[in-house]
Design a protein around this motif. Structure first.
Motif, short mmCIF file in Angstrom:
data_model
loop_
_atom_site.label_atom_id
_atom_site.label_comp_id
_atom_site.label_asym_id
_atom_site.label_seq_id
_atom_site.Cartn_x
_atom_site.Cartn_y
_atom_site.Cartn_z
N MET A 280 0.83 -1.21 0.00
CA MET A 280 0.00 0.00 0.00
C MET A 280 0.86 1.26 0.00
N LEU A 281 2.00 1.21 0.75
CA LEU A 281 2.90 2.37 0.82
C LEU A 281 3.44 2.71 -0.57
N LEU A 282 3.91 1.67 -1.30
CA LEU A 282 4.43 1.88 -2.65
C LEU A 282 3.34 2.39 -3.58
N LYS A 283 2.14 1.86 -3.43
CA LYS A 283 1.00 2.28 -4.26
C LYS A 283 0.69 3.76 -4.04
N ASN A 284 0.77 4.21 -2.79
CA ASN A 284 0.51 5.62 -2.49
C ASN A 284 1.54 6.53 -3.16
N TYR A 285 2.82 6.12 -3.09
CA TYR A 285 3.87 6.91 -3.72
C TYR A 285 3.71 6.96 -5.24
N LEU A 286 3.41 5.81 -5.84
CA LEU A 286 3.25 5.75 -7.30
C LEU A 286 2.05 6.57 -7.76
N THR A 287 0.97 6.53 -6.97
CA THR A 287 -0.22 7.32 -7.31
C THR A 287 0.09 8.80 -7.25
N LEU A 288 0.77 9.22 -6.17
CA LEU A 288 1.13 10.63 -6.01
C LEU A 288 2.08 11.09 -7.11
N LEU A 289 3.03 10.22 -7.46
CA LEU A 289 3.98 10.54 -8.53
C LEU A 289 3.25 10.70 -9.87
N ALA A 290 2.30 9.81 -10.14
CA ALA A 290 1.52 9.89 -11.38
C ALA A 290 0.73 11.19 -11.44
N ILE A 291 0.13 11.58 -10.31
CA ILE A 291 -0.61 12.84 -10.25
C ILE A 291 0.33 14.01 -10.52
N ALA B 122 -9.98 14.00 13.36
CA ALA B 122 -8.67 14.43 12.85
C ALA B 122 -7.98 15.34 13.86
N LYS B 123 -6.66 15.20 13.96
CA LYS B 123 -5.88 16.02 14.87
C LYS B 123 -4.64 16.54 14.15
N ILE B 124 -4.13 17.67 14.62
CA ILE B 124 -2.88 18.20 14.08
C ILE B 124 -1.73 17.47 14.78
N ASN B 125 -1.13 16.51 14.09
CA ASN B 125 -0.05 15.73 14.71
C ASN B 125 1.31 16.15 14.17
N SER B 126 2.34 15.72 14.88
CA SER B 126 3.71 16.11 14.55
C SER B 126 4.16 15.58 13.20
N THR B 127 3.70 14.38 12.84
CA THR B 127 4.09 13.76 11.57
C THR B 127 3.70 14.64 10.38
N ASN B 128 2.42 15.01 10.33
CA ASN B 128 1.94 15.84 9.23
C ASN B 128 2.59 17.22 9.25
N THR B 129 2.74 17.79 10.44
CA THR B 129 3.33 19.14 10.55
C THR B 129 4.76 19.16 10.03
N ILE B 130 5.57 18.18 10.44
CA ILE B 130 6.97 18.11 10.01
C ILE B 130 7.07 17.92 8.50
N SER B 131 6.28 17.00 7.96
CA SER B 131 6.35 16.71 6.52
C SER B 131 5.88 17.90 5.69
N LEU C 296 7.63 13.53 1.64
CA LEU C 296 6.63 12.48 1.37
C LEU C 296 6.99 11.19 2.10
N PHE C 297 8.28 10.85 2.08
CA PHE C 297 8.75 9.63 2.74
C PHE C 297 8.51 9.72 4.24
N ILE C 298 8.83 10.87 4.83
CA ILE C 298 8.64 11.07 6.27
C ILE C 298 7.17 10.96 6.64
N ASN C 299 6.31 11.57 5.82
CA ASN C 299 4.87 11.55 6.10
C ASN C 299 4.33 10.13 6.18
N GLN C 300 4.65 9.32 5.18
CA GLN C 300 4.11 7.96 5.13
C GLN C 300 4.79 7.04 6.14
N LEU C 301 6.11 7.19 6.32
CA LEU C 301 6.85 6.31 7.23
C LEU C 301 6.42 6.54 8.68
#
Length: 293
Positions: A1-12, A115-124, A280-285
């Motif tokens: 799923m992680l790879l699929k998300n990256y490939l989809t975003l790259l295609a967009i 939904a919450k404002i978390n550190s992961t999304n903020t940093i990425s 993008l990598f930080i966000n998903q990881l």
């Protein structure tokens, strides 16, 4: 799923990044408002045909919601962005549009339940935005002169509209991404055609084959196909991750522009792309680690 998300975003990113060169070709024969309304209508028709051919049908009647999303996602921004860009450098406009993920992050607790404002999304988001600044730093360092406040506010308002529309898509329930993309584009195309007829009466003139092909590409691929990928990415990876297409698109646009004009690609472009990919990598990881924790 992680790879699929990256490939989809790259295609967009690749598809939307290619739109700039085709838009230049289309502008030779058509006005901006008619390019926007026509590409949206062609995109809607493309998705209607695809849904019919594979037998996908809508399971709910959320046309009011789709109408609001279409208004915020396409109708309002398609008017505000071209108007605002008349008095702004493209680099300034890109930076202002690059604030979109921040608005997604800020408004998520309001429009998305739980939904919450978390550190992961903020940093990425911050790292991704810094990549956008690196991309346009040479232009920004030269000085853009006086920045038109009203035009800047128009671009920011368009970014806010995009962000809210992206978050509202989370309220669509039990629908195939193709159906969601079809319904949003159908609603937006009707709104944009009305705006086009009111503001810019259509004047027929002989159009070049290149301009006609460009409008068809912008509609079928840069509206139709890409909106399906966009809805799929929101469903699988969430709105914050998907909003980062706004960082990828300018970088891809610069790459394609350089390839078409045979110009060398500057080092800051490569650095910007690397920074954006890191975001993008930080966000998903980190999101994956938070889910398993």
């Amino acid at each position: 799923m992680l790879l699929k998300n990256y490939l989809t975003l790259l295609a967009i990113g690749l598809i939307w990044g290619s739109q700039f060169i085709f838009q230049e070709f289309a502008l030779i024969s058509f006005s901006p408002i008619w390019i926007g309304s026509t590409r949206t209508a062609i995109g809607a028709i493309t998705l209607i045909v695809i849904c019919k051919s594979i037998g996908i049908k809508s399971s709910s009647k959320q046309w009011v919601l789709f109408g609001v999303i279409g208004l915020l996602e396409a109708a309002i921004p398609f008017v505000l962005v071209p108007w605002g860009q008349q008095h702004l450098d493209s680099s300034i406009a890109a930076i202002l549009m690059g604030t979109l993920p921040f608005y997604v992050l800020l408004f998520a607790p309001i429009f998305v339940k739980g939904a919450k404002i978390n550190s992961t999304n903020t940093i990425s988001v911050i790292i991704g935005f810094s990549g956008l600044v690196v991309l346009f730093y040479p232009e920004l360092s030269l000085g853009a002169g006086d920045i038109n406040l009203v035009s800047s506010l128009a671009i920011v308002a368009a970014a806010v509209c995009f962000a809210i529309a992206l978050l509202l898509l989370n309220r669509v329930r039990d629908e195939h991404p193709l159906i969601v993309a079809r319904n949003v584009l159908s609603a937006a195309s009707i709104q944009l055609l009305v705006i086009a007829f009111i503001t810019t009466p259509f004047e027929y003139q002989t159009a070049s084959t290149t301009a006609i092909f460009s409008v068809l590409y912008l509609g079928a691929i840069c509206a139709g196909v890409v909106y399906y990928l966009y809805m799929m990415c929101i469903k699988n990876a969430g709105p914050v991750f998907t909003s980062m297409t706004n960082y990828i698109v300018p970088a891809v646009g610069v790459f394609i522009g350089a390839l078409v004009t045979n110009e060398s690609i500057k080092i800051n472009t490569w650095v910007a792309l690397l920074v954006i990919l890191c975001a993008l990598f930080i966000n998903q990881l980190l999101s994956k680690k938070e889910q398993t924790a």
